[in-house]
Scaffold this motif. Structure first.
Motif: not given
Length: 273
Positions: A39-49
């Motif tokens: 869960r911590d390694a998911f690319p959150y910032e990229e999809v949030e963009a």
DNA sequence: ATGTCAGACAACGTCTGA
């Protein structure tokens, strides 16, 4: 509302293709399978963009599911009711894996599921697959038990089952294999009996819209595929479907998953909660 | 147009799962 499901075979390895696809297909909700990251390694910032929130159920190198949404994510539920586990290499006890999660997005209830592969008929993983599908059915029954909610409901994901022989490029080749056995198809039928319908995608190029083609032996250009990624919808969801198709373009070129996304367009009707 | 790919280990190849 556009809702899709895609087994990406590692969200990290697939990130450029995933972002490209989100930007072009513009789903409101995307169920992901085999994210293969914690869960911590998911690319959150990229999809949030790109405007997406992400809810993730993942632990590491295998399995892992997620839900991306640009219409909100509420009531996230991780795992199944009485979910069976599997004895992983080096483990002392069987443990549940990260294969299922539910979430409500824009008033629509979705489950993202990655059904166990089964490996081979008679293998312990095959029994695990059937047990896991029974737990999925129990979870669906639990979720569909009337509680006042009128949300459209669907289970989307990689079921690792071809519903009929027509959903396999050569049924005779798979006769002794997993994905087509009567036991697996009965488990799928039992799941549908909980109140769901297999939403058949519209063919784009070939007679049957396959969703998976092996990386090997030019399977994709030969259309040696299977339809194993499914959208199983309740009547409220199904009656709102205005289009459904497999985006086979996402299987072309370099750096692809071995699965293509299944896309459903939905008119969810009046927002009644 | 495409004759596997991805991740983890202790690696810089080999294993496992799909």
């Amino acid at each position: 509302m556009r809702i899709a499901t895609w087994n990406v075979n590692s969200v990290v390895a697939r990130l450029p293709r995933l972002l490209e696809w989100l930007a072009s297909a513009e789903p409101d909700v995307l169920c992901l399978q085999e994210v293969k990251c914690a869960r911590d390694a998911f690319p959150y910032e990229e999809v949030e963009a790109l405007g997406y929130e992400a809810a993730v159920h993942g632990a590491g190198r295998w399995n892992g599911v997620a839900v991306l949404s640009r219409v909100g994510i509420d009531d996230v539920r991780l795992g199944l009711v009485d979910e069976p586990g599997f004895l992983a290499d080096g483990a002392l006890l069987p443990a549940p894996e990260q294969r299922a999660m539910g979430a409500t997005c824009g008033g629509v209830r979705v489950w993202s599921v990655y059904v166990p592969n089964g490996r081979s008929v008679g293998h312990a993983h095959y029994a695990y697959k059937l047990d896991w599908l029974a737990a999925l059915r129990a979870t669906v029954t639990d979720e569909l038990t009337p509680t006042g909610s009128t949300s459209p409901f669907a289970v989307l994901g990689d079921f690792n089952i071809a519903p009929t022989d027509a959903d396999v490029w050569d049924a005779d080749l798979f006769r002794e294999s997993t994905h087509v056995t009567p036991g697996e198809r009965q488990a799928l039928a039992d799941l549908l009996a909980a109140g769901l319908t297999d939403v058949m995608p519209r063919p784009l190029k070939h007679a049957v819209p396959f969703t998976y083609w092996d990386y090997r032996q030019l399977a994709f250009p030969h259309n040696h595929g299977m339809r194993i990624d499914l959208v199983l919808a309740d009547e409220r969801f199904r009656s709102g479907v205005t289009d459904a198709y497999v985006d086979r373009n996402a299987r072309k070129g370099k750096g692809t998953s071995d699965h293509a996304p299944v896309v459903v367009d939905l008119d969810p009707g009046p927002a009644t909660g």
